[in-house]
Design a protein around this motif. Structure first.
Motif, PDB file in Angstrom:
ATOM      1  N   ASP A  77       9.183   8.042   3.966  1.00 48.81           N
ATOM      2  CA  ASP A  77       7.957   7.763   3.224  1.00 48.81           C
ATOM      3  C   ASP A  77       7.056   6.761   3.930  1.00 48.81           C
ATOM      4  OD1 ASP A  77       9.541   5.537   2.887  1.00 48.81           O
ATOM      5  OD2 ASP A  77       9.177   5.339   0.732  1.00 48.81           O
ATOM      6  N   ARG A  78       7.431   6.337   5.141  1.00 44.32           N
ATOM      7  CA  ARG A  78       6.577   5.438   5.933  1.00 44.32           C
ATOM      8  C   ARG A  78       6.068   6.197   7.157  1.00 44.32           C
ATOM      9  NH1 ARG A  78       8.770  -0.795   5.418  1.00 44.32           N
ATOM     10  NH2 ARG A  78       9.111  -0.696   3.156  1.00 44.32           N
ATOM     11  N   ARG A  81      11.105  -4.798  13.024  1.00 46.75           N
ATOM     12  CA  ARG A  81      10.934  -5.361  11.678  1.00 46.75           C
ATOM     13  C   ARG A  81      10.995  -4.249  10.646  1.00 46.75           C
ATOM     14  NH1 ARG A  81       6.661  -6.617   7.924  1.00 46.75           N
ATOM     15  NH2 ARG A  81       7.129  -8.513   6.740  1.00 46.75           N
ATOM     16  N   ASP A  82      11.642  -4.541   9.536  1.00 47.21           N
ATOM     17  CA  ASP A  82      11.647  -3.666   8.367  1.00 47.21           C
ATOM     18  C   ASP A  82      11.222  -4.504   7.174  1.00 47.21           C
ATOM     19  OD1 ASP A  82      12.742  -0.982   9.240  1.00 47.21           O
ATOM     20  OD2 ASP A  82      14.316  -2.302   9.999  1.00 47.21           O
ATOM     21  N   GLY A  83       9.920  -4.474   6.871  1.00 49.23           N
ATOM     22  CA  GLY A  83       9.394  -5.260   5.766  1.00 49.23           C
ATOM     23  C   GLY A  83       9.300  -4.458   4.484  1.00 49.23           C
ATOM     24  N   ARG A  84       8.721  -5.082   3.457  1.00 48.43           N
ATOM     25  CA  ARG A  84       8.603  -4.406   2.170  1.00 48.43           C
ATOM     26  C   ARG A  84       7.612  -3.254   2.215  1.00 48.43           C
ATOM     27  NH1 ARG A  84       7.624  -8.953  -2.271  1.00 48.43           N
ATOM     28  NH2 ARG A  84       6.142  -9.649  -0.655  1.00 48.43           N
ATOM     29  N   SER A  85       6.587  -3.378   3.072  1.00 49.98           N
ATOM     30  CA  SER A  85       5.571  -2.326   3.168  1.00 49.98           C
ATOM     31  C   SER A  85       5.449  -1.744   4.568  1.00 49.98           C
ATOM     32  CB  SER A  85       4.202  -2.879   2.756  1.00 49.98           C
ATOM     33  OG  SER A  85       4.224  -3.387   1.442  1.00 49.98           O
ATOM     34  N   PHE A  86       5.744  -2.538   5.589  1.00 46.06           N
ATOM     35  CA  PHE A  86       5.522  -2.134   6.973  1.00 46.06           C
ATOM     36  C   PHE A  86       6.831  -2.136   7.761  1.00 46.06           C
ATOM     37  CE2 PHE A  86       1.443  -3.688   5.548  1.00 46.06           C
ATOM     38  CZ  PHE A  86       0.518  -2.816   6.130  1.00 46.06           C
ATOM     39  N   THR A  87       6.895  -1.253   8.732  1.00 40.55           N
ATOM     40  CA  THR A  87       8.021  -1.165   9.656  1.00 40.55           C
ATOM     41  C   THR A  87       7.468  -1.124  11.069  1.00 40.55           C
ATOM     42  OG1 THR A  87       9.462  -0.001   8.109  1.00 40.55           O
ATOM     43  CG2 THR A  87       9.946   0.287  10.432  1.00 40.55           C
ATOM     44  N   ALA A  88       8.059  -1.894  11.974  1.00 41.75           N
ATOM     45  CA  ALA A  88       7.606  -1.927  13.371  1.00 41.75           C
ATOM     46  C   ALA A  88       8.744  -1.499  14.296  1.00 41.75           C
ATOM     47  CB  ALA A  88       7.128  -3.321  13.755  1.00 41.75           C
ATOM     48  N   ARG A  89       8.401  -0.683  15.280  1.00 38.04           N
ATOM     49  CA  ARG A  89       9.360  -0.203  16.255  1.00 38.04           C
ATOM     50  C   ARG A  89       8.764  -0.287  17.670  1.00 38.04           C
ATOM     51  NH1 ARG A  89      12.174  -0.767  12.467  1.00 38.04           N
ATOM     52  NH2 ARG A  89      13.535   0.768  11.440  1.00 38.04           N
ATOM     53  N   SER A 120       3.532   0.915  14.382  1.00 41.37           N
ATOM     54  CA  SER A 120       3.704   0.353  13.052  1.00 41.37           C
ATOM     55  C   SER A 120       3.619   1.475  12.019  1.00 41.37           C
ATOM     56  CB  SER A 120       2.629  -0.704  12.775  1.00 41.37           C
ATOM     57  OG  SER A 120       2.802  -1.277  11.498  1.00 41.37           O
ATOM     58  N   PHE A 121       4.515   1.417  11.038  1.00 46.89           N
ATOM     59  CA  PHE A 121       4.600   2.419   9.980  1.00 46.89           C
ATOM     60  C   PHE A 121       4.388   1.723   8.641  1.00 46.89           C
ATOM     61  CE2 PHE A 121       6.980   3.765  13.600  1.00 46.89           C
ATOM     62  CZ  PHE A 121       6.979   5.151  13.638  1.00 46.89           C
ATOM     63  N   GLN A 122       3.810   2.462   7.685  1.00 44.45           N
ATOM     64  CA  GLN A 122       3.519   1.878   6.375  1.00 44.45           C
ATOM     65  C   GLN A 122       3.759   2.907   5.284  1.00 44.45           C
ATOM     66  OE1 GLN A 122      -0.590   1.011   5.621  1.00 44.45           O
ATOM     67  NE2 GLN A 122      -0.188  -0.375   3.917  1.00 44.45           N
ATOM     68  N   GLU A 123       4.274   2.454   4.165  1.00 43.43           N
ATOM     69  CA  GLU A 123       4.350   3.338   3.008  1.00 43.43           C
ATOM     70  C   GLU A 123       2.973   3.479   2.387  1.00 43.43           C
ATOM     71  OE1 GLU A 123       5.607   0.162  -0.492  1.00 43.43           O
ATOM     72  OE2 GLU A 123       7.169   1.378   0.479  1.00 43.43           O
ATOM     73  N   ASP A 124       2.730   4.560   1.690  1.00 47.13           N
ATOM     74  CA  ASP A 124       1.428   4.821   1.082  1.00 47.13           C
ATOM     75  C   ASP A 124       1.146   3.775   0.004  1.00 47.13           C
ATOM     76  OD1 ASP A 124      -0.959   6.121   0.545  1.00 47.13           O
ATOM     77  OD2 ASP A 124      -0.054   7.441  -0.949  1.00 47.13           O
TER      78      ASP A 124
END
Length: 308
Positions: A77-78, A105-113, A130-134
């Motif tokens: 979903d991100r 990083r695996d945050g509450r809204s964003f993920t970085a790879r 960077s990835f983000q949930e809607d």
């Protein structure tokens, strides 16, 4: 990565490029983008390359592979909203590519790879995505330019290059996965008759319908746009892809996805070149759907060496 001309091509075994053109060039691209997880090492993936006229890995291919490898380590979903990558060395299409993903990083809204693409243990690409949930938030966008000719009214590169007895022309007409249509004419056979502005508009879509969700289509957009990102530099300087002594290579690539996108629908690339200096040129693009929705913004700097 090197730009002998815009160039995707055929699928290959893991250790060598294919010699024959594919019946379905789009399927060949999907094949090499299907990165394989290593069964023994977490966050390590393996990929192969498409054959290229110059024998070097197409930058858009390895960029898309790096993004897809990163996406395989992120919740579904991100989706990727941005990437920044550096092309560090020329890749060899005859050699396999190893993709190592670092979980930053695996945050509450964003993920970085971070993904490194390696050949012979040396990085050919380093990318952070960077990835983000809607999520809800303010929303606005620039509008697409008015009075742009419809893609059906613009000459396709496939038609323009059909029947030309040259390896690159044959490559484009037989093996290219995307239908590319330059508003006002392309730069494949000659320079812009009105150079100096450094602007262009290009319609593009895959030659066949594509499966897959947003991660794949966003990766394919990164793949496709690398074919045209530095062309405004050629327009500004009054050159074409056929200019004797031309040498171009992507140095870095930045991309922002604003909204969902499908690359099997027509997309309009509105392009410019803000600056060139020191043997480098900067290309920028805004990408719109046919109905005028802004779906992505792109910037790429490249080495551009032109004969005096």
């Amino acid at each position: 990565m090197t730009h002998p001309t815009p160039d995707p091509a055929d699928g290959v075994p893991a250790d060598a490029p294919a010699d024959a053109p594919a019946d379905d060039p789009t399927a060949a691209v999907l094949g090499v983008l299907d990165v394989t997880a290593d069964p023994e090492t977490p966050d390590l993936f393996h990929a192969r390359s498409l054959a290229q006229p110059g024998g070097r890995v197409f930058g858009g291919q390895v960029l898309a592979q790096a993004l897809l490898a990163a996406g395989r380590t992120v919740p579904a979903d991100r989706l990727p909203h941005s990437l920044h990558g550096y092309f560090l060395r020329p890749g060899d299409v005859r050699k396999p590519i190893a993709l190592t993903v670092e979980r930053l990083r695996d945050g509450r809204s964003f993920t970085a790879r971070r993904t490194h693409a390696l050949q012979d243990g040396q990085p050919i690409l380093s990318m952070i995505a960077s990835f983000q949930e809607d999520q809800p938030g303010v929303a606005y966008a620039e509008e697409m330019p008015a009075d742009v000719p419809a893609p059906e009214d613009v000459v396709s590169a496939l038609d323009q290059l059909e029947g030309i007895d040259h390896p690159v022309a044959k490559f484009w007409t037989q093996e290219a996965a995307f239908d590319v249509r330059h508003v006002g004419g392309s730069l494949y056979l000659g320079a812009d008759p009105e150079p100096g502005l450094g602007r262009q508009m290009v319609w593009m879509r895959s030659r066949t319908p594509l499966p897959g969700g947003q991660l794949l289509h966003r990766a394919l957009l990164a793949y496709a746009c690398d074919q045209v990102m530095l062309e405004p530099v050629l327009r500004r300087t009054g050159r074409s892809w056929a200019a004797p002594g031309l040498a171009m290579a992507s140095l870095d690539h930045a991309m922002w996805w604003h909204r969902d996108v499908r690359v099997d629908d027509w997309l309009l690339y509105v392009q410019s070149t803000p600056s060139a200096q020191g043997g480098r040129g900067l290309g920028a693009a805004r990408v719109f759907t046919r109905d005028g929705t802004l779906v992505a913004s792109v910037a790429q700097e490249g080495m551009v060496r032109l004969p005096g």
